[in-house]
Scaffold this active site. Structure first.
Site, PDB file in Angstrom:
ATOM      1  N   TYR A   1      51.731  30.009  31.740  1.00 31.72           N
ATOM      2  CA  TYR A   1      50.441  30.560  32.175  1.00 31.72           C
ATOM      3  C   TYR A   1      50.252  31.958  31.585  1.00 31.72           C
ATOM      4  O   TYR A   1      49.176  32.301  31.092  1.00 31.72           O
ATOM      5  CB  TYR A   1      50.416  30.592  33.706  1.00 31.72           C
ATOM      6  CG  TYR A   1      49.105  31.025  34.321  1.00 31.72           C
ATOM      7  CD1 TYR A   1      47.972  30.230  34.232  1.00 31.72           C
ATOM      8  CD2 TYR A   1      49.006  32.243  34.999  1.00 31.72           C
ATOM      9  CE1 TYR A   1      46.765  30.626  34.810  1.00 31.72           C
ATOM     10  CE2 TYR A   1      47.812  32.641  35.579  1.00 31.72           C
ATOM     11  CZ  TYR A   1      46.692  31.828  35.478  1.00 31.72           C
ATOM     12  OH  TYR A   1      45.508  32.233  36.048  1.00 31.72           O
TER      13      TYR A   1
ATOM     14  N   SER B   1      43.555  36.911  32.947  1.00 34.45           N
ATOM     15  CA  SER B   1      44.335  37.120  34.177  1.00 34.45           C
ATOM     16  C   SER B   1      45.183  38.377  34.001  1.00 34.45           C
ATOM     17  O   SER B   1      45.378  38.850  32.876  1.00 34.45           O
ATOM     18  CB  SER B   1      45.234  35.902  34.390  1.00 34.45           C
ATOM     19  OG  SER B   1      46.365  36.229  35.156  1.00 34.45           O
TER      20      SER B   1
HETATM   21  N1  LIG Z   1      42.483  32.408  41.751  1.00 32.94           N
HETATM   22  C1  LIG Z   1      42.990  33.511  41.205  1.00 32.94           C
HETATM   23  O1  LIG Z   1      43.543  34.389  41.884  1.00 32.94           O
HETATM   24  C2  LIG Z   1      42.864  33.737  39.702  1.00 32.94           C
HETATM   25  C3  LIG Z   1      43.318  34.949  39.175  1.00 32.94           C
HETATM   26  C4  LIG Z   1      43.204  35.167  37.805  1.00 32.94           C
HETATM   27  C5  LIG Z   1      42.654  34.201  36.982  1.00 32.94           C
HETATM   28  N2  LIG Z   1      42.230  33.020  37.506  1.00 32.94           N
HETATM   29  C6  LIG Z   1      41.638  32.054  36.577  1.00 32.94           C
HETATM   30  O2  LIG Z   1      40.319  31.770  37.000  1.00 32.94           O
HETATM   31  C7  LIG Z   1      39.985  30.439  36.601  1.00 32.94           C
HETATM   32  C8  LIG Z   1      39.522  29.642  37.807  1.00 32.94           C
HETATM   33  O3  LIG Z   1      40.556  29.663  38.769  1.00 32.94           O
HETATM   34  P1  LIG Z   1      40.405  29.123  40.266  1.00 32.94           P
HETATM   35  O4  LIG Z   1      41.256  29.956  41.141  1.00 32.94           O
HETATM   36  O5  LIG Z   1      38.964  28.967  40.593  1.00 32.94           O
HETATM   37  O6  LIG Z   1      41.137  27.717  40.110  1.00 32.94           O
HETATM   38  P2  LIG Z   1      40.742  26.299  40.730  1.00 32.94           P
HETATM   39  O7  LIG Z   1      41.974  25.465  40.607  1.00 32.94           O
HETATM   40  O8  LIG Z   1      40.106  26.451  42.072  1.00 32.94           O
HETATM   41  O9  LIG Z   1      39.641  25.772  39.703  1.00 32.94           O
HETATM   42  C9  LIG Z   1      39.934  25.247  38.453  1.00 32.94           C
HETATM   43  C10 LIG Z   1      39.010  24.055  38.221  1.00 32.94           C
HETATM   44  O10 LIG Z   1      39.254  23.558  36.897  1.00 32.94           O
HETATM   45  C11 LIG Z   1      39.149  22.153  36.954  1.00 32.94           C
HETATM   46  N3  LIG Z   1      39.879  21.552  35.820  1.00 32.94           N
HETATM   47  C12 LIG Z   1      41.215  21.380  35.707  1.00 32.94           C
HETATM   48  N4  LIG Z   1      41.490  20.737  34.556  1.00 32.94           N
HETATM   49  C13 LIG Z   1      40.294  20.518  33.934  1.00 32.94           C
HETATM   50  C14 LIG Z   1      39.935  19.891  32.719  1.00 32.94           C
HETATM   51  N5  LIG Z   1      40.853  19.373  31.894  1.00 32.94           N
HETATM   52  N6  LIG Z   1      38.632  19.826  32.392  1.00 32.94           N
HETATM   53  C15 LIG Z   1      37.679  20.348  33.227  1.00 32.94           C
HETATM   54  N7  LIG Z   1      37.958  20.944  34.392  1.00 32.94           N
HETATM   55  C16 LIG Z   1      39.264  21.028  34.743  1.00 32.94           C
HETATM   56  C17 LIG Z   1      39.756  21.758  38.298  1.00 32.94           C
HETATM   57  O11 LIG Z   1      39.331  20.462  38.697  1.00 32.94           O
HETATM   58  C18 LIG Z   1      39.241  22.889  39.194  1.00 32.94           C
HETATM   59  O12 LIG Z   1      38.042  22.528  39.842  1.00 32.94           O
HETATM   60  C19 LIG Z   1      41.241  29.861  35.946  1.00 32.94           C
HETATM   61  O13 LIG Z   1      41.164  30.060  34.553  1.00 32.94           O
HETATM   62  C20 LIG Z   1      42.342  30.715  36.523  1.00 32.94           C
HETATM   63  O14 LIG Z   1      43.450  30.733  35.668  1.00 32.94           O
HETATM   64  C21 LIG Z   1      42.333  32.757  38.853  1.00 32.94           C
END
Ligand SMILES: NC(=O)c1ccc[n+]([C@@H]2O[C@H](COP(=O)([O-])OP(=O)(O)OC[C@H]3O[C@@H](n4cnc5c(N)ncnc54)[C@H](O)[C@@H]3O)[C@@H](O)[C@H]2O)c1
Length: 278
Positions: free
Chosen positions: A174, A161
């Site tokens: 985070y 991130s």
């Molecule tokens: N959305 C953004 O803008 C953004 C930006 C930078 C990084 N990220 C990173 O990208 C990745 C995905 O993010 P996202 O926006 O799709 O989030 P999201 O919340 O939509 O998806 C995360 C998924 O992980 C699952 N999860 C949570 N705990 C879990 C566990 N213990 N075991 C298995 N699955 C589990 C959740 O059920 C969910 O479906 C994350 O690592 C997030 O930190 C997101």
């Protein structure tokens, strides 16, 4: 990238926004995807959609990235029923309000109200967020790369991130966890460099998703909120990313096109990490 066709890719947290979009992009490239999520319904729903939209096989299964036994069981099931795993994308992660400070920074006006800052953080929430993002990448890597190392072929892709480079205000757990992802990516890439397994990461910038839309856009007017404005002003391209914008970089890192690339983290951020703010 014809080498990708028919390969098997496991995506943890694949039921989420980025995981689902990635799975579709990978499916379009002919990759067989296995969507793992603690939310089994979400995993199955994404797999069904990927199959319908792309025509590539996709499977949804329940797994908890913080439980080694759950990962081991699902790993064995995949090998038995689908085939050897070529790629692992560690996508499970996220932040929580319990690990978020109310104030961005302390000023002399806050001396009587220290709980709204650093001192009010709950250890339980902090630990949860740190574990989900760091241990939740470490454990699946440990479980899924053992066979890759034996076959001397495979790729791990971690999701970092912008917080890894410079922490955003309010979310220290985070930020620290994502920073540790970049460090671990480097460490594991060196550890596996001579046994044919590459380890890289991407660092998404700011994407407008259902979870942050309410923070970034005013619900009624659709105008940017103050936080949304700050982000756009610090993103040289002047726009939010769309989840699909990540696909190309991920395909490149999975493909043999990047066979001499390991231990790096590629920002996909519209220039955010390159901008000094002035
Ligand atoms: N959305 C953004 O803008 C953004 C930006 C930078 C990084 N990220 C990173 O990208 C990745 C995905 O993010 P996202 O926006 O799709 O989030 P999201 O919340 O939509 O998806 C995360 C998924 O992980 C699952 N999860 C949570 N705990 C879990 C566990 N213990 N075991 C298995 N699955 C589990 C959740 O059920 C969910 O479906 C994350 O690592 C997030 O930190 C997101």
């Amino acid at each position: 990238m014809d080498d990708l066709k028919g390969k098997i890719c496991v995506i943890t947290g694949g039921g989420g926004v980025i995981g689902a979009s990635l799975a579709e992009g990978l499916g379009n490239a002919g990759i067989i995807t296995v969507i793992l999520d603690i939310n089994e319904d979400a995993a199955k729903k994404v797999a069904k959609q990927v199959k319908e939209v792309t025509g590539s096989a996709s499977y949804g299964m329940k797994a908890n990235v913080l439980d080694k036994k759950s990962l081991q069981d699902v790993h064995d099931k995949i090998i038995k029923e689908i085939g050897d795993v070529d790629f692992l994308i560690n996508g499970a992660g996220g932040n929580s309000p319990q690990a978020t400070t109310k104030l961005e920074e302390l000023t002399e006006n806050d001396i009587d109200n220290l709980e709204d800052g650093f001192f009010g953080l709950e250890m339980e929430g902090f630990q949860k967020v740190f574990d989900l993002n760091f241990t939740g990448t470490l454990l699946p890597s440990m479980v899924f790369t053992r066979e890759m190392v034996k076959r001397q072929r495979g790729v791990v892709l971690n999701i970092s991130s912008m917080n890894a480079y410079k922490p955003l205000t309010k979310i220290p757990a985070y930020s620290a966890a994502k920073s540790s992802i970049n460090n671990f990516t480097e460490w594991l890439s060196v550890h596996f460099a001579k046994v044919g397994v590459r380890v890289n990461a991407i660092a998404p910038g700011f994407f407008l998703t259902n979870q942050n839309r309410f923070l970034l856009l005013d619900e009624k007017s659709g105008d940017l909120t103050l936080r949304g404005e700050k982000i756009i002003n610090n993103t040289p391209m002047g726009i939010f990313g769309e989840p699909g914008d990540i696909t190309g970089t991920v395909l490149y890192l999975l493909s043999d096109m990047s066979h001499f690339v390991t231990g790096i983290c590629i920002p996909v951020d519209g220039g955010y990490s390159a901008f000094g703010g002035v």
